[in-house]
Design a protein around this motif. Sequence first.
Motif, PDB file in Angstrom:
ATOM      1  N   GLN A 147       6.230   4.095   5.435  1.00  0.00           N
ATOM      2  CA  GLN A 147       4.876   3.994   5.927  1.00  0.00           C
ATOM      3  C   GLN A 147       4.212   2.781   5.294  1.00  0.00           C
ATOM      4  OE1 GLN A 147       2.429   7.354   5.044  1.00  0.00           O
ATOM      5  NE2 GLN A 147       0.722   6.539   6.150  1.00  0.00           N
ATOM      6  N   ILE A 148       3.549   2.000   6.131  1.00  0.00           N
ATOM      7  CA  ILE A 148       2.793   0.838   5.664  1.00  0.00           C
ATOM      8  C   ILE A 148       1.325   1.119   5.946  1.00  0.00           C
ATOM      9  CG2 ILE A 148       2.384  -1.621   5.937  1.00  0.00           C
ATOM     10  CD1 ILE A 148       5.286  -1.864   6.918  1.00  0.00           C
ATOM     11  N   TRP A 149       0.501   0.963   4.938  1.00  0.00           N
ATOM     12  CA  TRP A 149      -0.926   1.214   5.046  1.00  0.00           C
ATOM     13  C   TRP A 149      -1.674  -0.066   4.694  1.00  0.00           C
ATOM     14  CZ3 TRP A 149      -4.551   4.510   6.650  1.00  0.00           C
ATOM     15  CH2 TRP A 149      -5.814   4.434   6.104  1.00  0.00           C
ATOM     16  N   VAL A 150      -2.621  -0.466   5.553  1.00  0.00           N
ATOM     17  CA  VAL A 150      -3.477  -1.618   5.278  1.00  0.00           C
ATOM     18  C   VAL A 150      -4.896  -1.085   5.113  1.00  0.00           C
ATOM     19  CG1 VAL A 150      -4.321  -3.841   6.083  1.00  0.00           C
ATOM     20  CG2 VAL A 150      -1.991  -3.132   6.634  1.00  0.00           C
ATOM     21  N   GLY A 161      -7.777  -5.280   2.733  1.00  0.00           N
ATOM     22  CA  GLY A 161      -6.638  -6.134   3.058  1.00  0.00           C
ATOM     23  C   GLY A 161      -5.407  -5.882   2.205  1.00  0.00           C
ATOM     24  N   MET A 162      -5.471  -4.868   1.343  1.00  0.00           N
ATOM     25  CA  MET A 162      -4.303  -4.535   0.524  1.00  0.00           C
ATOM     26  C   MET A 162      -3.248  -3.863   1.392  1.00  0.00           C
ATOM     27  SD  MET A 162      -4.553  -5.345  -2.702  1.00  0.00           S
ATOM     28  CE  MET A 162      -3.611  -4.172  -3.626  1.00  0.00           C
ATOM     29  N   ILE A 163      -1.991  -4.247   1.185  1.00  0.00           N
ATOM     30  CA  ILE A 163      -0.864  -3.689   1.928  1.00  0.00           C
ATOM     31  C   ILE A 163      -0.101  -2.772   0.979  1.00  0.00           C
ATOM     32  CG2 ILE A 163       1.267  -4.219   3.175  1.00  0.00           C
ATOM     33  CD1 ILE A 163      -0.021  -7.057   3.634  1.00  0.00           C
ATOM     34  N   ASN A 164       0.135  -1.552   1.419  1.00  0.00           N
ATOM     35  CA  ASN A 164       0.873  -0.575   0.612  1.00  0.00           C
ATOM     36  C   ASN A 164       2.061  -0.060   1.405  1.00  0.00           C
ATOM     37  OD1 ASN A 164      -0.985  -0.102  -1.811  1.00  0.00           O
ATOM     38  ND2 ASN A 164      -2.357   0.048  -0.062  1.00  0.00           N
ATOM     39  N   VAL A 165       3.196   0.009   0.734  1.00  0.00           N
ATOM     40  CA  VAL A 165       4.408   0.579   1.321  1.00  0.00           C
ATOM     41  C   VAL A 165       4.781   1.782   0.459  1.00  0.00           C
ATOM     42  CG1 VAL A 165       6.833   0.205   1.886  1.00  0.00           C
ATOM     43  CG2 VAL A 165       5.190  -1.660   2.171  1.00  0.00           C
ATOM     44  N   VAL A 212       2.124  -4.026  -2.057  1.00  0.00           N
ATOM     45  CA  VAL A 212       3.131  -5.047  -1.787  1.00  0.00           C
ATOM     46  C   VAL A 212       2.435  -6.284  -1.215  1.00  0.00           C
ATOM     47  CG1 VAL A 212       5.151  -5.606  -0.381  1.00  0.00           C
ATOM     48  CG2 VAL A 212       4.893  -3.317  -1.296  1.00  0.00           C
ATOM     49  N   PRO A 213       2.661  -7.459  -1.810  1.00  0.00           N
ATOM     50  CA  PRO A 213       2.084  -8.676  -1.237  1.00  0.00           C
ATOM     51  C   PRO A 213       2.729  -8.988   0.113  1.00  0.00           C
ATOM     52  CG  PRO A 213       2.992  -9.086  -3.439  1.00  0.00           C
ATOM     53  CD  PRO A 213       3.395  -7.707  -3.033  1.00  0.00           C
ATOM     54  N   LEU A 214       1.986  -9.643   0.993  1.00  0.00           N
ATOM     55  CA  LEU A 214       2.484  -9.958   2.329  1.00  0.00           C
ATOM     56  C   LEU A 214       3.789 -10.743   2.286  1.00  0.00           C
ATOM     57  CD1 LEU A 214       1.951  -9.827   5.391  1.00  0.00           C
ATOM     58  CD2 LEU A 214       0.703 -11.987   5.150  1.00  0.00           C
ATOM     59  N   ILE A 260      -5.019  -9.218   9.208  1.00  0.00           N
ATOM     60  CA  ILE A 260      -4.017  -8.722   8.257  1.00  0.00           C
ATOM     61  C   ILE A 260      -2.995  -7.855   8.985  1.00  0.00           C
ATOM     62  CG2 ILE A 260      -3.628  -7.330   6.182  1.00  0.00           C
ATOM     63  CD1 ILE A 260      -5.098  -9.899   5.575  1.00  0.00           C
ATOM     64  N   ILE A 261      -3.465  -7.003   9.891  1.00  0.00           N
ATOM     65  CA  ILE A 261      -2.557  -6.164  10.678  1.00  0.00           C
ATOM     66  C   ILE A 261      -1.595  -7.060  11.464  1.00  0.00           C
ATOM     67  CG2 ILE A 261      -2.379  -4.454  12.534  1.00  0.00           C
ATOM     68  CD1 ILE A 261      -3.630  -3.227  10.087  1.00  0.00           C
ATOM     69  N   SER A 262      -2.135  -8.110  12.058  1.00  0.00           N
ATOM     70  CA  SER A 262      -1.320  -9.061  12.824  1.00  0.00           C
ATOM     71  C   SER A 262      -0.284  -9.740  11.929  1.00  0.00           C
ATOM     72  CB  SER A 262      -2.223 -10.099  13.483  1.00  0.00           C
ATOM     73  OG  SER A 262      -1.476 -11.044  14.190  1.00  0.00           O
TER      74      SER A 262
END
Length: 75
Positions: free
Chosen positions: A1-4, A8-12, A17-19, A50-52
């Motif tokens: 699962q990836i959560w934004v 703008g923080m991305i979490n796996v 996790v940085p882009l 960020i989603i893009s």
Amino acid sequence: QIWVDSGGMINVEDRSVPLDVLGTVVHQRLTANPRLIISLRGDKDSQFGIISDVMQELRKVEALRVNFSTKRETE
């Protein structure tokens, strides 16, 4: 699962996790499980840019099985 999140923080899997590392992390998971379906979730205030960017990284590693979701708005 990836959560934004809205910042703008991305979490796996609850890990930030940085882009620029996202593709590597997802590729490792796909290698371990080629039938993996990625769940991409966003906060209602997440920026689409960020989603893009996340979607572009997923395409680069051929993670094409993606489920999009967000929390349902309540009245």
